[in-house]
Write an enzyme that holds these catalytic residues in place. Structure first.
Site, mmCIF file in Angstrom:
data_model
loop_
_atom_site.group_PDB
_atom_site.id
_atom_site.type_symbol
_atom_site.label_atom_id
_atom_site.label_comp_id
_atom_site.label_asym_id
_atom_site.label_seq_id
_atom_site.Cartn_x
_atom_site.Cartn_y
_atom_site.Cartn_z
ATOM 1 N N ASN A 86 76.344 -17.208 -129.357
ATOM 2 C CA ASN A 86 75.299 -17.616 -130.301
ATOM 3 C C ASN A 86 73.896 -17.440 -129.716
ATOM 4 O O ASN A 86 72.919 -17.925 -130.272
ATOM 5 C CB ASN A 86 75.500 -19.064 -130.735
ATOM 6 C CG ASN A 86 76.670 -19.221 -131.676
ATOM 7 O OD1 ASN A 86 77.046 -18.273 -132.372
ATOM 8 N ND2 ASN A 86 77.263 -20.402 -131.708
ATOM 9 N N HIS A 138 72.404 -18.698 -127.075
ATOM 10 C CA HIS A 138 71.715 -19.827 -126.454
ATOM 11 C C HIS A 138 72.633 -20.419 -125.387
ATOM 12 O O HIS A 138 73.795 -20.042 -125.262
ATOM 13 C CB HIS A 138 71.285 -20.869 -127.495
ATOM 14 C CG HIS A 138 72.411 -21.439 -128.301
ATOM 15 N ND1 HIS A 138 72.234 -22.070 -129.517
ATOM 16 C CD2 HIS A 138 73.768 -21.481 -128.081
ATOM 17 C CE1 HIS A 138 73.405 -22.471 -129.983
ATOM 18 N NE2 HIS A 138 74.342 -22.136 -129.130
ATOM 19 N N CYS A 183 68.392 -24.427 -125.973
ATOM 20 C CA CYS A 183 67.811 -24.006 -124.706
ATOM 21 C C CYS A 183 68.061 -22.512 -124.555
ATOM 22 O O CYS A 183 69.195 -22.052 -124.712
ATOM 23 C CB CYS A 183 68.433 -24.780 -123.542
ATOM 24 S SG CYS A 183 67.739 -24.361 -121.928
#
Length: 368
Positions: A264, A266, A301
């Site tokens: 994804n 991240h 993040c």
């Protein structure tokens, strides 16, 4: 060509070895009690062929047509079709200094069995449980909360059976639960629950779960609510207060590795667990083992972010959150003496924005 047809009624081992000339299926004859790895006995038809000295064993289409991964997994849907069980061997690279599985290993297995579950029912293999509508609209599931309780850590070479199922969680997301058992004894060694929300993969903004998406996955969910933690006032429900400065312990300047990113794009949710534990004081690591971890995920993040991991001891007498046992009851003074509890925060070093907040409970290591 000489063909010999026979019924194979033995239990087939899960591993299929093949090359350009033959498919070899090792057959296990079992005379003792059924082990946790013994596959359900079902008659299969095999054809033995010989041509100019070459022979091969061909298994019926119901087996040979299955993807190789399905042949190798020890996983299956339950009879009601609403939950999925799979067995895993704890590998040498999945254990820590105590020769038991790390909490990151446990969390990775939870994620793996969840992904295998949704693939089994026909969801996408190019994302984490994305339905047809979600793929069309570029939507993905992201973790909002994860709560794991470990009552006994499996050791190297132990076999763990994990059952998982999902169900609706209000209008904004879904939840997934797990129960972990020691395959040798049948003992429940852990439980977990999680909440997931939907995000647009292009805009990175959260989105409400539509009725169309909900209808696609609800058909595979239990008709009545089923919870891994049915106890009233269980610790999975407790809110996590924000850790205020100054923190007692810290690990500053943590930078994501390329390997920390998932499909994804991240940082994967399991990576946060390791970052949280990096700021636990060493004396706790030496004398205690993690019993409960709860993480609230607040923002993504990315690879270029730099993260600070902060930890502060939380008193068991704090009115905000008393330590509770697995049945929701308040712990005795003896238990309080043997356990420690901490609050955590992961935040961006640059501006202090919260990425994740958490709580961990630790119990005294038992003498071995």
């Amino acid at each position: 060509m000489l063909k010999l047809s026979c019924n194979v009624t033995d239990h087939l081992h899960s591993f299929f070895f093949s090359d350009s000339r033959r498919l070899f299926v090792p057959v296990h004859r079992r005379t003792g009690p059924v082990s946790c790895f013994q596959i359900k006995k079902e008659p299969l038809r095999a054809i033995l062929s010989a041509d100019q000295g070459n022979s091969s064993l061909r298994v019926a289409d119901s087996v040979s047509d299955a993807p190789p991964a399905d042949r190798l997994r020890f996983g299956r849907l339950m009879e009601d079709g609403f939950s999925y069980k799979e067995k895993f061997i704890v590998r040498s690279y999945e254990v820590g200094i105590n020769k038991t599985a790390t909490v990151e290993t446990i969390a990775n297995l939870l994620q793996e069995v969840a992904c295998n579950h949704v693939q089994k029912v026909g969801f996408s293999t190019d994302g984490f449980a994305t339905t047809l509508t979600m793929r069309k609209l570029h939507l993905i599931w992201v973790t909002a909360r994860m709560h794991i309780e470990i009552y006994k850590y499996p050791a190297w070479s132990d076999v763990v059976e994990i059952e998982t199922w999902c169900q609706s969680e209000g209008r904004i997301g879904t939840r997934r639960d797990w129960i972990l058992k020691d395959c040798a004894t049948g003992e429940v060694i852990g439980r977990a629950t999680s909440k997931w929300v939907m995000m647009n993969q292009d805009t990175r903004r959260l989105q409400r779960v539509t009725d169309e998406v909900r209808d696609e996955y609800l058909v595979f969910c239990p008709r009545e609510p089923r919870l891994a933690f049915p106890e009233e006032n269980n610790s999975s429900l407790k809110k996590i207060p924000k850790l205020e400065d100054p923190a007692q312990y810290s690990m500053l300047g943590v930078k994501p590795r390329r390997a920390d990113l998932d499909m994804n794009q991240h940082v994967n949710n399991v990576t946060y667990i390791g970052w949280v534990l990096e700021s636990i004081p060493q004396e706790i690591i030496d004398t205690h083992e993690l019993q409960v971890i709860t993480l609230d995920y607040r923002r993504e993040c990315q690879q270029d972010d730099i993260v600070d991991s902060l930890t502060t001891f939380e008193s068991p007498n704090d009115a905000v959150s008393k330590l509770t046992g697995t049945n929701g009851s308040t712990m005795s003074s003896k238990q309080e003496h043997n356990e420690s509890q901490f609050l955590h925060i992961l935040r961006l070093s640059e501006n202090g924005q919260e990425i994740n907040r958490g709580r961990t409970q630790w119990r005294k290591k038992s003498s071995r």
